[in-house]
Design an enzyme around this catalytic site. Structure first.
Site, PDB file in Angstrom:
ATOM      1  N   HIS A 121     -35.409  -4.382 -35.119  1.00 43.07           N
ATOM      2  CA  HIS A 121     -34.331  -4.871 -35.984  1.00 43.07           C
ATOM      3  C   HIS A 121     -34.522  -4.271 -37.381  1.00 43.07           C
ATOM      4  O   HIS A 121     -35.647  -4.072 -37.829  1.00 43.07           O
ATOM      5  CB  HIS A 121     -34.376  -6.411 -36.058  1.00 43.07           C
ATOM      6  CG  HIS A 121     -33.167  -6.974 -36.739  1.00 43.07           C
ATOM      7  ND1 HIS A 121     -33.045  -6.983 -38.104  1.00 43.07           N
ATOM      8  CD2 HIS A 121     -32.019  -7.509 -36.246  1.00 43.07           C
ATOM      9  CE1 HIS A 121     -31.863  -7.503 -38.420  1.00 43.07           C
ATOM     10  NE2 HIS A 121     -31.229  -7.832 -37.317  1.00 43.07           N
TER      11      HIS A 121
ATOM     12  N   GLY B 283     -25.314  -9.414 -42.291  1.00 42.54           N
ATOM     13  CA  GLY B 283     -25.376 -10.532 -43.228  1.00 42.54           C
ATOM     14  C   GLY B 283     -24.535 -10.346 -44.477  1.00 42.54           C
ATOM     15  O   GLY B 283     -24.667 -11.086 -45.448  1.00 42.54           O
TER      16      GLY B 283
ATOM     17  N   GLU C 175     -26.505  -1.635 -35.092  1.00 37.95           N
ATOM     18  CA  GLU C 175     -26.283  -2.541 -36.215  1.00 37.95           C
ATOM     19  C   GLU C 175     -26.337  -1.757 -37.524  1.00 37.95           C
ATOM     20  O   GLU C 175     -27.423  -1.473 -38.036  1.00 37.95           O
ATOM     21  CB  GLU C 175     -27.368  -3.624 -36.240  1.00 37.95           C
ATOM     22  CG  GLU C 175     -27.391  -4.502 -35.004  1.00 37.95           C
ATOM     23  CD  GLU C 175     -28.044  -5.851 -35.290  1.00 37.95           C
ATOM     24  OE1 GLU C 175     -27.369  -6.868 -35.100  1.00 37.95           O
ATOM     25  OE2 GLU C 175     -29.212  -5.880 -35.720  1.00 37.95           O
TER      26      GLU C 175
ATOM     27  N   GLU D  30     -34.373  -5.475 -40.192  1.00 36.67           N
ATOM     28  CA  GLU D  30     -35.207  -6.296 -41.091  1.00 36.67           C
ATOM     29  C   GLU D  30     -36.687  -6.067 -40.793  1.00 36.67           C
ATOM     30  O   GLU D  30     -37.528  -6.158 -41.697  1.00 36.67           O
ATOM     31  CB  GLU D  30     -34.811  -7.772 -40.960  1.00 36.67           C
ATOM     32  CG  GLU D  30     -33.460  -8.034 -41.649  1.00 36.67           C
ATOM     33  CD  GLU D  30     -32.615  -9.134 -41.035  1.00 36.67           C
ATOM     34  OE1 GLU D  30     -33.140  -9.955 -40.266  1.00 36.67           O
ATOM     35  OE2 GLU D  30     -31.404  -9.160 -41.328  1.00 36.67           O
TER      36      GLU D  30
ATOM     37  N   SER E 113     -22.330  -8.922 -38.927  1.00 36.78           N
ATOM     38  CA  SER E 113     -21.248  -9.816 -39.348  1.00 36.78           C
ATOM     39  C   SER E 113     -20.202 -10.066 -38.258  1.00 36.78           C
ATOM     40  O   SER E 113     -19.012 -10.203 -38.552  1.00 36.78           O
ATOM     41  CB  SER E 113     -20.587  -9.302 -40.631  1.00 36.78           C
ATOM     42  OG  SER E 113     -21.521  -9.272 -41.704  1.00 36.78           O
TER      43      SER E 113
ATOM     44  N   ASN F 252     -29.303 -14.046 -32.615  1.00 38.33           N
ATOM     45  CA  ASN F 252     -30.569 -13.803 -33.309  1.00 38.33           C
ATOM     46  C   ASN F 252     -30.668 -14.839 -34.428  1.00 38.33           C
ATOM     47  O   ASN F 252     -30.023 -14.696 -35.461  1.00 38.33           O
ATOM     48  CB  ASN F 252     -30.552 -12.367 -33.867  1.00 38.33           C
ATOM     49  CG  ASN F 252     -31.760 -12.075 -34.732  1.00 38.33           C
ATOM     50  OD1 ASN F 252     -32.713 -12.851 -34.789  1.00 38.33           O
ATOM     51  ND2 ASN F 252     -31.720 -10.938 -35.417  1.00 38.33           N
TER      52      ASN F 252
ATOM     53  N   LYS G 245     -33.043 -15.535 -36.316  1.00 42.69           N
ATOM     54  CA  LYS G 245     -33.889 -15.104 -37.448  1.00 42.69           C
ATOM     55  C   LYS G 245     -34.830 -16.238 -37.866  1.00 42.69           C
ATOM     56  O   LYS G 245     -35.278 -17.003 -37.018  1.00 42.69           O
ATOM     57  CB  LYS G 245     -33.019 -14.575 -38.594  1.00 42.69           C
ATOM     58  CG  LYS G 245     -32.045 -13.491 -38.110  1.00 42.69           C
ATOM     59  CD  LYS G 245     -31.391 -12.727 -39.217  1.00 42.69           C
ATOM     60  CE  LYS G 245     -30.436 -11.684 -38.622  1.00 42.69           C
ATOM     61  NZ  LYS G 245     -29.787 -10.864 -39.629  1.00 42.69           N
TER      62      LYS G 245
HETATM   63  P1  PGA Z   1     -25.345 -11.003 -38.938  1.00 39.73           P
HETATM   64  O1  PGA Z   1     -26.736 -10.419 -38.372  1.00 39.73           O
HETATM   65  O2  PGA Z   1     -24.513 -11.343 -37.745  1.00 39.73           O
HETATM   66  O3  PGA Z   1     -25.747 -12.210 -39.757  1.00 39.73           O
HETATM   67  O4  PGA Z   1     -24.736  -9.919 -39.764  1.00 39.73           O
HETATM   68  C1  PGA Z   1     -26.762  -9.594 -37.250  1.00 39.73           C
HETATM   69  C2  PGA Z   1     -28.183  -9.206 -36.949  1.00 39.73           C
HETATM   70  O5  PGA Z   1     -28.937  -8.943 -37.887  1.00 39.73           O
HETATM   71  O6  PGA Z   1     -28.578  -9.130 -35.775  1.00 39.73           O
END
Ligand code: PGA
Length: 252
Positions: free
Chosen positions: A98, A174, A168, A100, A212, A10, A12
Protein backbone atom coordinates in the site's frame (compact mmCIF):
# COMPACT_ATOMS: atom_id res chain seq x y z
CA UNK A 1 -13.26 -13.97 -19.16
CA UNK A 2 -15.74 -13.44 -16.33
CA UNK A 3 -14.09 -12.21 -13.17
CA UNK A 4 -16.10 -11.98 -9.97
CA UNK A 5 -15.68 -8.52 -8.54
CA UNK A 6 -13.91 -8.05 -5.21
CA UNK A 7 -14.88 -5.21 -2.87
CA UNK A 8 -12.20 -4.89 -0.22
CA UNK A 9 -12.35 -2.65 2.85
CA UNK A 10 -9.04 -1.38 4.18
CA UNK A 11 -9.83 -0.15 7.69
CA UNK A 12 -6.27 1.16 8.15
CA UNK A 13 -5.42 2.22 11.74
CA UNK A 14 -8.97 2.70 12.92
CA UNK A 15 -11.24 1.23 15.54
CA UNK A 16 -11.31 -0.32 18.96
CA UNK A 17 -12.58 -3.82 19.58
CA UNK A 18 -16.25 -2.86 19.99
CA UNK A 19 -16.21 -0.73 16.82
CA UNK A 20 -14.61 -3.50 14.78
CA UNK A 21 -17.04 -6.13 15.96
CA UNK A 22 -20.06 -3.89 15.32
CA UNK A 23 -18.82 -2.97 11.84
CA UNK A 24 -18.07 -6.60 10.98
CA UNK A 25 -21.56 -7.69 12.06
CA UNK A 26 -23.14 -4.91 10.05
CA UNK A 27 -21.14 -5.85 6.93
CA UNK A 28 -21.98 -9.54 7.41
CA UNK A 29 -25.71 -8.85 7.64
CA UNK A 30 -25.68 -6.67 4.56
CA UNK A 31 -23.56 -9.20 2.66
CA UNK A 32 -26.17 -11.88 3.31
CA UNK A 33 -28.76 -9.66 1.62
CA UNK A 34 -26.64 -9.28 -1.52
CA UNK A 35 -26.79 -12.98 -2.29
CA UNK A 36 -24.92 -15.06 -4.85
CA UNK A 37 -24.83 -12.52 -7.65
CA UNK A 38 -23.02 -10.09 -5.38
CA UNK A 39 -19.29 -9.43 -5.43
CA UNK A 40 -16.83 -11.07 -3.08
CA UNK A 41 -16.57 -8.98 0.10
CA UNK A 42 -13.37 -8.62 2.11
CA UNK A 43 -12.52 -6.63 5.23
CA UNK A 44 -8.95 -5.91 6.34
CA UNK A 45 -9.01 -4.69 9.96
CA UNK A 46 -5.95 -3.49 11.87
CA UNK A 47 -3.91 -6.38 13.27
CA UNK A 48 -5.33 -5.94 16.78
CA UNK A 49 -8.86 -6.54 15.50
CA UNK A 50 -8.29 -9.49 13.18
CA UNK A 51 -9.15 -12.11 15.82
CA UNK A 52 -12.35 -10.52 17.18
CA UNK A 53 -13.51 -9.52 13.70
CA UNK A 54 -12.84 -13.08 12.53
CA UNK A 55 -15.04 -14.33 15.36
CA UNK A 56 -17.79 -11.86 14.45
CA UNK A 57 -17.65 -13.00 10.80
CA UNK A 58 -18.00 -16.73 11.55
CA UNK A 59 -20.46 -18.24 9.09
CA UNK A 60 -20.74 -15.01 7.09
CA UNK A 61 -19.80 -14.69 3.43
CA UNK A 62 -17.22 -12.01 4.16
CA UNK A 63 -13.51 -12.74 3.83
CA UNK A 64 -10.87 -11.55 6.28
CA UNK A 65 -7.50 -10.05 5.40
CA UNK A 66 -4.44 -8.36 6.86
CA UNK A 67 -3.08 -4.96 5.85
CA UNK A 68 0.57 -6.02 5.68
CA UNK A 69 2.85 -8.96 6.43
CA UNK A 70 6.56 -9.57 6.84
CA UNK A 71 8.60 -11.31 4.17
CA UNK A 72 10.08 -13.79 6.65
CA UNK A 73 8.17 -16.66 8.21
CA UNK A 74 9.25 -15.97 11.83
CA UNK A 75 12.08 -14.57 13.89
CA UNK A 76 13.49 -11.40 15.40
CA UNK A 77 11.28 -8.77 13.75
CA UNK A 78 9.77 -6.71 16.54
CA UNK A 79 6.30 -5.46 15.76
CA UNK A 80 5.97 -7.39 12.52
CA UNK A 81 3.50 -10.12 11.59
CA UNK A 82 4.19 -13.17 9.41
CA UNK A 83 1.78 -14.18 6.68
CA UNK A 84 1.23 -17.55 8.35
CA UNK A 85 0.10 -15.76 11.52
CA UNK A 86 -2.60 -14.04 9.49
CA UNK A 87 -3.63 -17.35 7.96
CA UNK A 88 -3.74 -18.84 11.46
CA UNK A 89 -6.43 -16.27 12.40
CA UNK A 90 -8.55 -17.10 9.38
CA UNK A 91 -7.26 -14.51 6.94
CA UNK A 92 -7.32 -15.48 3.28
CA UNK A 93 -5.94 -12.21 1.88
CA UNK A 94 -3.26 -9.69 2.74
CA UNK A 95 -2.68 -6.24 1.26
CA UNK A 96 0.97 -5.60 0.38
CA UNK A 97 2.70 -2.48 -0.89
CA UNK A 98 0.00 0.00 0.00
CA UNK A 99 1.31 3.49 -0.78
CA UNK A 100 1.17 4.35 2.94
CA UNK A 101 3.54 1.42 3.58
CA UNK A 102 5.75 2.42 0.66
CA UNK A 103 5.92 6.01 1.97
CA UNK A 104 5.79 5.62 5.76
CA UNK A 105 7.98 2.51 5.93
CA UNK A 106 10.18 2.97 2.88
CA UNK A 107 8.98 -0.22 1.23
CA UNK A 108 10.47 -0.69 -2.23
CA UNK A 109 8.90 -2.85 -4.92
CA UNK A 110 11.49 -5.54 -4.10
CA UNK A 111 10.28 -5.59 -0.49
CA UNK A 112 6.67 -5.66 -1.66
CA UNK A 113 7.39 -8.60 -3.96
CA UNK A 114 9.09 -10.51 -1.11
CA UNK A 115 6.05 -9.89 1.11
CA UNK A 116 3.69 -11.03 -1.64
CA UNK A 117 5.75 -14.20 -2.12
CA UNK A 118 5.60 -14.85 1.63
CA UNK A 119 1.82 -14.40 1.46
CA UNK A 120 1.51 -16.94 -1.34
CA UNK A 121 3.76 -19.40 0.51
CA UNK A 122 1.43 -19.12 3.52
CA UNK A 123 -1.60 -19.87 1.35
CA UNK A 124 -2.89 -16.29 1.32
CA UNK A 125 -3.87 -14.26 -1.71
CA UNK A 126 -1.84 -11.09 -2.09
CA UNK A 127 -3.41 -7.77 -3.00
CA UNK A 128 -0.47 -5.94 -4.53
CA UNK A 129 -0.89 -2.15 -4.55
CA UNK A 130 0.67 0.16 -7.10
CA UNK A 131 0.04 3.79 -8.03
CA UNK A 132 1.64 7.03 -9.11
CA UNK A 133 2.08 10.24 -7.10
CA UNK A 134 0.67 13.56 -8.28
CA UNK A 135 4.15 14.74 -9.30
CA UNK A 136 4.59 11.61 -11.39
CA UNK A 137 1.21 12.10 -13.08
CA UNK A 138 1.82 15.79 -13.70
CA UNK A 139 5.23 14.90 -15.10
CA UNK A 140 3.64 12.52 -17.61
CA UNK A 141 5.28 9.50 -16.00
CA UNK A 142 2.18 7.59 -14.84
CA UNK A 143 2.39 4.68 -17.25
CA UNK A 144 6.15 4.27 -16.80
CA UNK A 145 5.77 4.25 -13.00
CA UNK A 146 2.96 1.71 -13.12
CA UNK A 147 4.95 -0.58 -15.45
CA UNK A 148 7.95 -0.32 -13.18
CA UNK A 149 6.04 -1.00 -9.94
CA UNK A 150 4.22 -3.90 -11.54
CA UNK A 151 7.44 -5.44 -12.87
CA UNK A 152 9.05 -5.05 -9.45
CA UNK A 153 6.18 -6.07 -7.17
CA UNK A 154 4.33 -8.99 -8.78
CA UNK A 155 5.34 -12.18 -6.95
CA UNK A 156 6.89 -15.20 -8.63
CA UNK A 157 4.18 -17.85 -8.84
CA UNK A 158 1.39 -15.30 -9.26
CA UNK A 159 -1.86 -16.69 -10.66
CA UNK A 160 -5.37 -15.36 -10.99
CA UNK A 161 -6.29 -17.37 -7.89
CA UNK A 162 -3.61 -16.00 -5.58
CA UNK A 163 -2.86 -12.47 -6.76
CA UNK A 164 -4.95 -9.32 -7.08
CA UNK A 165 -3.58 -5.99 -8.31
CA UNK A 166 -4.88 -2.74 -6.80
CA UNK A 167 -4.31 0.46 -8.76
CA UNK A 168 -4.40 3.33 -6.31
CA UNK A 169 -3.23 6.72 -7.53
CA UNK A 170 -1.56 8.21 -4.44
CA UNK A 171 -3.19 11.60 -5.08
CA UNK A 172 -6.65 10.02 -4.91
CA UNK A 173 -6.20 8.24 -1.57
CA UNK A 174 -8.10 9.88 1.27
CA UNK A 175 -8.32 13.13 -0.66
CA UNK A 176 -11.85 12.96 -2.02
CA UNK A 177 -10.31 13.23 -5.50
CA UNK A 178 -10.99 10.20 -7.68
CA UNK A 179 -9.33 9.42 -10.95
CA UNK A 180 -11.62 9.95 -13.93
CA UNK A 181 -13.07 6.93 -15.69
CA UNK A 182 -10.74 7.62 -18.63
CA UNK A 183 -7.66 7.75 -16.38
CA UNK A 184 -8.67 4.52 -14.67
CA UNK A 185 -9.39 2.80 -17.99
CA UNK A 186 -5.99 3.77 -19.39
CA UNK A 187 -4.03 2.44 -16.41
CA UNK A 188 -6.09 -0.73 -15.96
CA UNK A 189 -5.66 -1.58 -19.66
CA UNK A 190 -1.91 -1.13 -19.28
CA UNK A 191 -1.86 -3.37 -16.19
CA UNK A 192 -3.85 -6.05 -18.05
CA UNK A 193 -1.39 -5.95 -20.97
CA UNK A 194 1.65 -6.04 -18.70
CA UNK A 195 0.28 -8.96 -16.68
CA UNK A 196 0.01 -11.01 -19.86
CA UNK A 197 3.77 -11.40 -19.98
CA UNK A 198 4.10 -12.28 -16.29
CA UNK A 199 1.14 -14.38 -15.22
CA UNK A 200 0.00 -17.56 -16.95
CA UNK A 201 -3.72 -16.88 -16.53
CA UNK A 202 -3.38 -13.10 -16.61
CA UNK A 203 -6.84 -12.72 -18.06
CA UNK A 204 -8.36 -13.92 -14.81
CA UNK A 205 -6.36 -11.64 -12.48
CA UNK A 206 -8.59 -9.10 -10.80
CA UNK A 207 -7.50 -5.47 -10.96
CA UNK A 208 -9.06 -3.23 -8.30
CA UNK A 209 -9.30 0.54 -8.32
CA UNK A 210 -8.74 2.41 -5.08
CA UNK A 211 -8.73 6.06 -4.09
CA UNK A 212 -11.75 7.87 -2.63
CA UNK A 213 -14.22 5.23 -3.81
CA UNK A 214 -17.64 5.87 -2.27
CA UNK A 215 -21.24 4.91 -2.90
CA UNK A 216 -21.78 7.94 -5.11
CA UNK A 217 -18.99 7.13 -7.59
CA UNK A 218 -18.84 3.32 -7.30
CA UNK A 219 -21.16 2.46 -10.18
CA UNK A 220 -19.20 4.60 -12.61
CA UNK A 221 -15.79 3.32 -11.51
CA UNK A 222 -16.87 -0.33 -11.33
CA UNK A 223 -18.34 0.00 -14.81
CA UNK A 224 -14.97 0.84 -16.37
CA UNK A 225 -13.40 -1.92 -18.49
CA UNK A 226 -10.91 -4.03 -16.55
CA UNK A 227 -12.03 -2.68 -13.16
CA UNK A 228 -12.74 -5.85 -11.20
CA UNK A 229 -13.53 -4.32 -7.86
CA UNK A 230 -12.47 -1.66 -5.41
CA UNK A 231 -10.07 -1.20 -2.53
CA UNK A 232 -11.93 1.12 -0.20
CA UNK A 233 -10.43 3.06 2.70
CA UNK A 234 -12.48 5.75 4.42
CA UNK A 235 -15.84 4.58 3.08
CA UNK A 236 -15.23 1.04 4.37
CA UNK A 237 -15.58 2.27 7.95
CA UNK A 238 -19.34 2.73 7.49
CA UNK A 239 -21.28 -0.47 6.87
CA UNK A 240 -24.04 1.15 4.83
CA UNK A 241 -21.64 3.11 2.62
CA UNK A 242 -19.28 0.16 2.10
CA UNK A 243 -22.07 -2.21 1.19
CA UNK A 244 -23.67 0.35 -1.13
CA UNK A 245 -20.36 0.18 -3.02
CA UNK A 246 -20.65 -3.60 -3.04
CA UNK A 247 -24.22 -3.36 -4.33
CA UNK A 248 -22.92 -1.23 -7.21
CA UNK A 249 -20.62 -4.13 -8.07
CA UNK A 250 -23.41 -6.69 -8.18
CA UNK A 251 -23.76 -8.45 -11.51
CA UNK A 252 -27.02 -7.52 -13.18
P1 PGA B 1 -9.59 5.90 0.50
O1 PGA B 1 -8.36 4.87 0.68
O2 PGA B 1 -10.74 5.10 -0.01
O3 PGA B 1 -9.82 6.47 1.89
O4 PGA B 1 -9.14 6.93 -0.47
C1 PGA B 1 -8.14 3.86 -0.24
C2 PGA B 1 -6.94 3.06 0.18
O5 PGA B 1 -5.96 3.65 0.64
O6 PGA B 1 -6.93 1.82 0.04
Amino acid sequence: MARRKLIAGNWKMNGRRADGIALARDVAQRAALLGKSGPEILVCPPATLIAPVGEALKGASVALGGQDCHAETSGAHTGDIAAAMLADLGCTYVIVGHSERRTDHGETSAVVRAKAEAALAAGLSAIVCIGETLAERDGGRTLAVIKDQLAGSVPAGATAANTVIAYEPVWAIGTGRTATAAQVAEVHALIRRELAGRVRDADGVRILYGGSVKAANAAELLGVADVDGALVGGASLKGDEFMAIAAAGTAS
